[in-house]
Design a protein around this motif. Sequence first.
Motif, PDB file in Angstrom:
ATOM      1  N   GLU A 109     -83.687  20.310 -13.594  1.00 22.57           N
ATOM      2  CA  GLU A 109     -83.213  19.070 -12.968  1.00 22.57           C
ATOM      3  C   GLU A 109     -83.256  19.128 -11.455  1.00 22.57           C
ATOM      4  OE1 GLU A 109     -79.755  21.792 -12.852  1.00 22.57           O
ATOM      5  OE2 GLU A 109     -81.267  21.310 -14.363  1.00 22.57           O
ATOM      6  N   LYS A 110     -83.416  20.320 -10.895  1.00 19.81           N
ATOM      7  CA  LYS A 110     -83.497  20.452  -9.439  1.00 19.81           C
ATOM      8  C   LYS A 110     -84.925  20.297  -8.908  1.00 19.81           C
ATOM      9  CE  LYS A 110     -79.405  23.419  -9.044  1.00 19.81           C
ATOM     10  NZ  LYS A 110     -78.593  22.510  -8.214  1.00 19.81           N
ATOM     11  N   ILE A 111     -85.906  20.263  -9.801  1.00 23.73           N
ATOM     12  CA  ILE A 111     -87.302  20.146  -9.385  1.00 23.73           C
ATOM     13  C   ILE A 111     -87.635  18.676  -9.139  1.00 23.73           C
ATOM     14  CG2 ILE A 111     -89.702  20.567 -10.015  1.00 23.73           C
ATOM     15  CD1 ILE A 111     -88.728  22.821 -11.841  1.00 23.73           C
ATOM     16  N   VAL A 112     -87.971  18.337  -7.900  1.00 23.67           N
ATOM     17  CA  VAL A 112     -88.284  16.947  -7.553  1.00 23.67           C
ATOM     18  C   VAL A 112     -89.782  16.687  -7.474  1.00 23.67           C
ATOM     19  CG1 VAL A 112     -86.086  16.567  -6.377  1.00 23.67           C
ATOM     20  CG2 VAL A 112     -88.053  17.435  -5.068  1.00 23.67           C
ATOM     21  N   GLY A 113     -90.572  17.727  -7.635  1.00 21.63           N
ATOM     22  CA  GLY A 113     -92.016  17.556  -7.617  1.00 21.63           C
ATOM     23  C   GLY A 113     -92.714  18.878  -7.850  1.00 21.63           C
ATOM     24  N   VAL A 114     -93.889  18.824  -8.500  1.00 22.56           N
ATOM     25  CA  VAL A 114     -94.676  20.028  -8.751  1.00 22.56           C
ATOM     26  C   VAL A 114     -96.103  19.804  -8.273  1.00 22.56           C
ATOM     27  CG1 VAL A 114     -93.264  20.645 -10.758  1.00 22.56           C
ATOM     28  CG2 VAL A 114     -95.386  19.362 -11.097  1.00 22.56           C
ATOM     29  N   GLY A 115     -96.766  20.883  -7.956  1.00 26.74           N
ATOM     30  CA  GLY A 115     -98.162  20.816  -7.560  1.00 26.74           C
ATOM     31  C   GLY A 115     -98.904  22.047  -8.022  1.00 26.74           C
ATOM     32  N   PHE A 116    -100.230  21.906  -8.178  1.00 30.07           N
ATOM     33  CA  PHE A 116    -101.124  23.041  -8.449  1.00 30.07           C
ATOM     34  C   PHE A 116    -100.691  23.820  -9.686  1.00 30.07           C
ATOM     35  CE2 PHE A 116    -103.986  25.886  -5.560  1.00 30.07           C
ATOM     36  CZ  PHE A 116    -104.931  25.920  -6.573  1.00 30.07           C
ATOM     37  N   GLN A 117    -100.409  23.120 -10.769  1.00 30.43           N
ATOM     38  CA  GLN A 117    -100.010  23.792 -12.008  1.00 30.43           C
ATOM     39  C   GLN A 117    -101.237  24.361 -12.718  1.00 30.43           C
ATOM     40  OE1 GLN A 117     -96.283  23.891 -12.674  1.00 30.43           O
ATOM     41  NE2 GLN A 117     -96.916  23.620 -10.553  1.00 30.43           N
ATOM     42  N   ASP A 118    -101.072  25.528 -13.314  1.00 25.25           N
ATOM     43  CA  ASP A 118    -102.204  26.264 -13.874  1.00 25.25           C
ATOM     44  C   ASP A 118    -102.463  25.969 -15.339  1.00 25.25           C
ATOM     45  OD1 ASP A 118    -102.705  27.779 -11.456  1.00 25.25           O
ATOM     46  OD2 ASP A 118    -100.807  28.776 -11.886  1.00 25.25           O
ATOM     47  N   GLY A 119    -101.612  25.190 -15.960  1.00 28.97           N
ATOM     48  CA  GLY A 119    -101.778  24.873 -17.367  1.00 28.97           C
ATOM     49  C   GLY A 119    -100.513  24.222 -17.887  1.00 28.97           C
ATOM     50  N   PRO A 120    -100.515  23.816 -19.139  1.00 32.44           N
ATOM     51  CA  PRO A 120     -99.331  23.169 -19.704  1.00 32.44           C
ATOM     52  C   PRO A 120     -98.152  24.125 -19.780  1.00 32.44           C
ATOM     53  CG  PRO A 120    -100.947  23.637 -21.420  1.00 32.44           C
ATOM     54  CD  PRO A 120    -101.620  23.914 -20.124  1.00 32.44           C
ATOM     55  N   VAL A 121     -96.967  23.574 -19.624  1.00 30.07           N
ATOM     56  CA  VAL A 121     -95.750  24.360 -19.775  1.00 30.07           C
ATOM     57  C   VAL A 121     -95.592  24.715 -21.252  1.00 30.07           C
ATOM     58  CG1 VAL A 121     -93.227  24.277 -19.587  1.00 30.07           C
ATOM     59  CG2 VAL A 121     -94.664  23.309 -17.770  1.00 30.07           C
ATOM     60  N   PRO A 122     -95.244  25.945 -21.574  1.00 26.28           N
ATOM     61  CA  PRO A 122     -95.097  26.340 -22.988  1.00 26.28           C
ATOM     62  C   PRO A 122     -94.071  25.479 -23.710  1.00 26.28           C
ATOM     63  CG  PRO A 122     -95.074  28.262 -21.561  1.00 26.28           C
ATOM     64  CD  PRO A 122     -94.992  27.065 -20.665  1.00 26.28           C
ATOM     65  N   GLU A 123     -94.235  25.361 -24.997  1.00 22.19           N
ATOM     66  CA  GLU A 123     -93.416  24.494 -25.830  1.00 22.19           C
ATOM     67  C   GLU A 123     -91.902  24.661 -25.637  1.00 22.19           C
ATOM     68  OE1 GLU A 123     -92.436  21.474 -28.097  1.00 22.19           O
ATOM     69  OE2 GLU A 123     -94.481  21.983 -27.546  1.00 22.19           O
ATOM     70  N   PRO A 124     -91.384  25.860 -25.532  1.00 19.70           N
ATOM     71  CA  PRO A 124     -89.923  25.964 -25.383  1.00 19.70           C
ATOM     72  C   PRO A 124     -89.376  25.235 -24.159  1.00 19.70           C
ATOM     73  CG  PRO A 124     -90.852  28.073 -25.997  1.00 19.70           C
ATOM     74  CD  PRO A 124     -92.010  27.181 -25.669  1.00 19.70           C
ATOM     75  N   TRP A 125     -90.214  25.064 -23.137  1.00 22.78           N
ATOM     76  CA  TRP A 125     -89.764  24.379 -21.918  1.00 22.78           C
ATOM     77  C   TRP A 125     -90.397  23.006 -21.761  1.00 22.78           C
ATOM     78  CZ3 TRP A 125     -91.611  29.381 -19.237  1.00 22.78           C
ATOM     79  CH2 TRP A 125     -90.687  30.417 -19.490  1.00 22.78           C
ATOM     80  N   ALA A 126     -91.216  22.608 -22.717  1.00 26.47           N
ATOM     81  CA  ALA A 126     -91.983  21.367 -22.570  1.00 26.47           C
ATOM     82  C   ALA A 126     -91.077  20.158 -22.395  1.00 26.47           C
ATOM     83  CB  ALA A 126     -92.904  21.173 -23.771  1.00 26.47           C
TER      84      ALA A 126
END
Length: 315
Positions: free
Chosen positions: A64-81
């Motif tokens: 909830e503290k993340i206000v933006g992401v960049g340059f992601q290397d792939g999908p977030v794994p299912e447990p955190w999806a």
Amino acid sequence: MRAFNHLVGLAVLALAAGPALAQTDYPLTINNCGVDVTFAAAPERVVTIKSTATEMLLALGLGEKIVGVGFQDGPVPEPWAAAAADLSVLSEKLPSQEVVLEVEPDLVYGGWESNFAADGAGERASLAALGVASYVSPPACRSITPAKLSFEGLFADIAEMGTIFDVSSAADALIAEQKATLESIAPDTRGLTALWYSSGTKTPYVGAGSNAPAMMMAALGLTNIMGDVDDGWISASWEAIVDANPDVIILVDAAWNPVAQKKKLLAENPITSQLDAVVHERYLVVPFAASEAGVRNVGASVDMAAQLAALSFDR
């Protein structure tokens, strides 16, 4: 992935059960890659660049503290999806400083030190002058040489992030679960050698002796053919790889250089096509986002240990 999902599931349960104790005294000053960073309080608005940074915060329950992401290397794994589903993507590649500042972060957390450039998210001194803290994943430091990566060092990085965000109990729970899972790996005893093939065609970019590839190969009981080079990753030569003739090749699966493409190149290249590992298809596969230092290394090591145990060396 089953072992990784189990690991994360256990960590989530531990985090939910753990006490929410305020343990950090602010202001807090941390030396990060040779830069002193002072936090007046726990960061509330964070931009994460690279999957390692994003997934570290998700694993600590800080999505909830993340206000933006960049340059992601792939999908977030299912447990955190689910936690990642609503994250705002600032850029598919490296966001500019202007784009980063538009979401008014109080911290920019980068997976590579090179993320903090004038033509990238902004130089660290420039961000600091604007009241924005910056933090680089410690194993990715380049302005100073990081220590050879170990799982204990990786756990210390998790603990430091817990201190910064005043969630040390969550960090302790995550570390405990990762240690228990790491201890479940039985290193291979067959005396096997291995190549960590990250990317590249004419010139292969491979894992060397001091970062995540070396750390994970050691946990698996594999001898890294490039392990005597004191670096994280290096540009090697196909001729040197052929001379070493590794028993196993670890393939990094990236969207821009997938495993299928790597296997095709190795099989069709006259220089590599006769390697024992290529002829007998003795491959292990690791997702790119799990190949750099971060919270996915333990789960990836467990998955590769299972892949390795399934390989046959009968002629």
